[in-house]
Design a protein around this motif. Sequence first.
Motif, PDB file in Angstrom:
ATOM      1  N   ASN A 146      35.527  33.029  39.961  1.00  0.00           N
ATOM      2  CA  ASN A 146      35.716  33.858  38.725  1.00  0.00           C
ATOM      3  C   ASN A 146      34.637  35.100  39.150  1.00  0.00           C
ATOM      4  O   ASN A 146      33.621  35.095  39.491  1.00  0.00           O
ATOM      5  CB  ASN A 146      35.204  33.055  37.513  1.00  0.00           C
ATOM      6  CG  ASN A 146      36.037  31.859  36.924  1.00  0.00           C
ATOM      7  OD1 ASN A 146      37.302  32.251  37.040  1.00  0.00           O
ATOM      8  ND2 ASN A 146      35.348  31.071  36.600  1.00  0.00           N
ATOM      9  N   VAL A 147      35.354  36.275  38.834  1.00  0.00           N
ATOM     10  CA  VAL A 147      34.660  37.529  39.049  1.00  0.00           C
ATOM     11  C   VAL A 147      34.933  38.022  37.844  1.00  0.00           C
ATOM     12  O   VAL A 147      35.739  37.814  36.820  1.00  0.00           O
ATOM     13  CB  VAL A 147      35.463  38.226  39.973  1.00  0.00           C
ATOM     14  CG1 VAL A 147      35.413  37.584  41.563  1.00  0.00           C
ATOM     15  CG2 VAL A 147      36.938  38.789  40.129  1.00  0.00           C
ATOM     16  N   ASP A 148      34.258  39.326  37.651  1.00  0.00           N
ATOM     17  CA  ASP A 148      34.603  40.107  36.304  1.00  0.00           C
ATOM     18  C   ASP A 148      36.005  40.490  36.027  1.00  0.00           C
ATOM     19  O   ASP A 148      36.607  41.219  36.849  1.00  0.00           O
ATOM     20  CB  ASP A 148      33.561  41.348  36.489  1.00  0.00           C
ATOM     21  CG  ASP A 148      33.620  42.177  34.992  1.00  0.00           C
ATOM     22  OD1 ASP A 148      33.544  41.492  34.068  1.00  0.00           O
ATOM     23  OD2 ASP A 148      33.432  43.143  35.130  1.00  0.00           O
ATOM     24  N   GLU A 149      36.432  39.824  34.877  1.00  0.00           N
ATOM     25  CA  GLU A 149      37.832  39.973  34.358  1.00  0.00           C
ATOM     26  C   GLU A 149      38.984  39.681  35.438  1.00  0.00           C
ATOM     27  O   GLU A 149      39.800  40.402  35.616  1.00  0.00           O
ATOM     28  CB  GLU A 149      38.120  41.341  33.843  1.00  0.00           C
ATOM     29  CG  GLU A 149      36.988  41.872  32.933  1.00  0.00           C
ATOM     30  CD  GLU A 149      37.265  43.224  32.149  1.00  0.00           C
ATOM     31  OE1 GLU A 149      38.457  43.316  31.462  1.00  0.00           O
ATOM     32  OE2 GLU A 149      36.604  44.027  32.453  1.00  0.00           O
ATOM     33  N   THR A 151      39.814  36.659  38.978  1.00  0.00           N
ATOM     34  CA  THR A 151      39.776  35.362  39.787  1.00  0.00           C
ATOM     35  C   THR A 151      40.031  35.914  41.383  1.00  0.00           C
ATOM     36  O   THR A 151      40.959  36.712  41.452  1.00  0.00           O
ATOM     37  CB  THR A 151      40.570  34.300  39.434  1.00  0.00           C
ATOM     38  OG1 THR A 151      41.834  34.780  39.290  1.00  0.00           O
ATOM     39  CG2 THR A 151      40.223  33.651  38.103  1.00  0.00           C
ATOM     40  N   ALA A 183      39.499  46.328  35.860  1.00  0.00           N
ATOM     41  CA  ALA A 183      38.603  45.476  36.810  1.00  0.00           C
ATOM     42  C   ALA A 183      38.460  45.715  38.215  1.00  0.00           C
ATOM     43  O   ALA A 183      39.325  46.193  38.466  1.00  0.00           O
ATOM     44  CB  ALA A 183      38.958  44.058  36.436  1.00  0.00           C
ATOM     45  N   THR A 185      36.618  44.390  41.854  1.00  0.00           N
ATOM     46  CA  THR A 185      35.995  43.483  42.634  1.00  0.00           C
ATOM     47  C   THR A 185      35.875  43.824  44.301  1.00  0.00           C
ATOM     48  O   THR A 185      36.510  44.746  44.623  1.00  0.00           O
ATOM     49  CB  THR A 185      36.744  41.923  42.631  1.00  0.00           C
ATOM     50  OG1 THR A 185      35.717  40.928  43.155  1.00  0.00           O
ATOM     51  CG2 THR A 185      37.815  41.784  43.571  1.00  0.00           C
ATOM     52  N   ASN A 238      40.150  47.835  43.001  1.00  0.00           N
ATOM     53  CA  ASN A 238      40.246  48.157  41.518  1.00  0.00           C
ATOM     54  C   ASN A 238      41.378  48.353  40.785  1.00  0.00           C
ATOM     55  O   ASN A 238      42.461  48.898  41.113  1.00  0.00           O
ATOM     56  CB  ASN A 238      39.782  49.803  41.387  1.00  0.00           C
ATOM     57  CG  ASN A 238      38.533  49.924  42.336  1.00  0.00           C
ATOM     58  OD1 ASN A 238      37.480  49.091  42.154  1.00  0.00           O
ATOM     59  ND2 ASN A 238      38.290  50.895  43.149  1.00  0.00           N
TER      60      ASN A 238
END
Length: 289
Positions: A146-149, A151, A183, A185, A238
């Motif tokens: 799980n990452v910010d907003e 997966t 979001a 990552t 992004n």
Amino acid sequence: MANEDKLNRHVRDTWYVEYEEMNFPAIQKGWVLPADRWKEFDPFILMAEDWFKKGTFPDHPHRGFQTITYVIDGRLEHIDNGGGRDILEPGDVQYMNAGWAARHAEDGVEDDVAHTLQLWLNLPQEQKQSETLYQNVYAEDAPVVNVDEGTIKVYAGEVAGVKGPMETIVPITLSEVNLSEGASTTLELPENHNAFVYVLSGEVEVGGDQTPLKKHGVATLDYRANGESDKGSTLALNAKKRRTRVLVYSGLPIEETIVPYGPFVMNSMDEIREAFKDFRDGKFGPPAV
């Protein structure tokens, strides 16, 4: 100093997949990685995106490479002449090492339209006569981070601190990134891996140069050809739209000349001719039915 030296991946090239209608029971095909550019994709040879129904890919042989088949939609039935038989569903992936003599069939199930991505992955010359094997990785068995907003699902290699279950002969990574609009990552990939990104849905900015890429877009990335496998590089993603879904592939280049011809990938035309002769002589075994 080490962090300052870490490669921040940038985009080398981008393009969008063009599709063509096929003759039934095949429906539509597009080349995510065109076969004539294998030198720049090394260790990857080609990747096809296919929509098809039962009867499109019956019993056929392979030698000298590996395949990674990702099911986007529908159901895919795999049958091989070693007794293997299974049905793969959306999010499932199959790894095949054709090695010296694979013989299998891949088909839609019942009235389903199977929608798949099949990547051809080269084998080093000394492994082209290796044992044939298959490995299914079901969606629920691939670890999810799980990452910010969003997966990150990891099928192969080590990404986001977890290792995927797929065991390939050539070192690769395969991950599926799902992000909500806005979001971001960052993935870490081995700095000496050649890598590419394919957008399944949504829209994303890729790499340190924030190159925009929409659905059906492909981006190849820079890498350090003389780098080290245990040193990481960063890839920024992004999301610009909701439900952004991206596949990220990376692999260690083999740096050998190959001859992709029909269902075989060898290092010379003599070896291609030998593969066809071996198939005609029954050395690939009985049909996959």
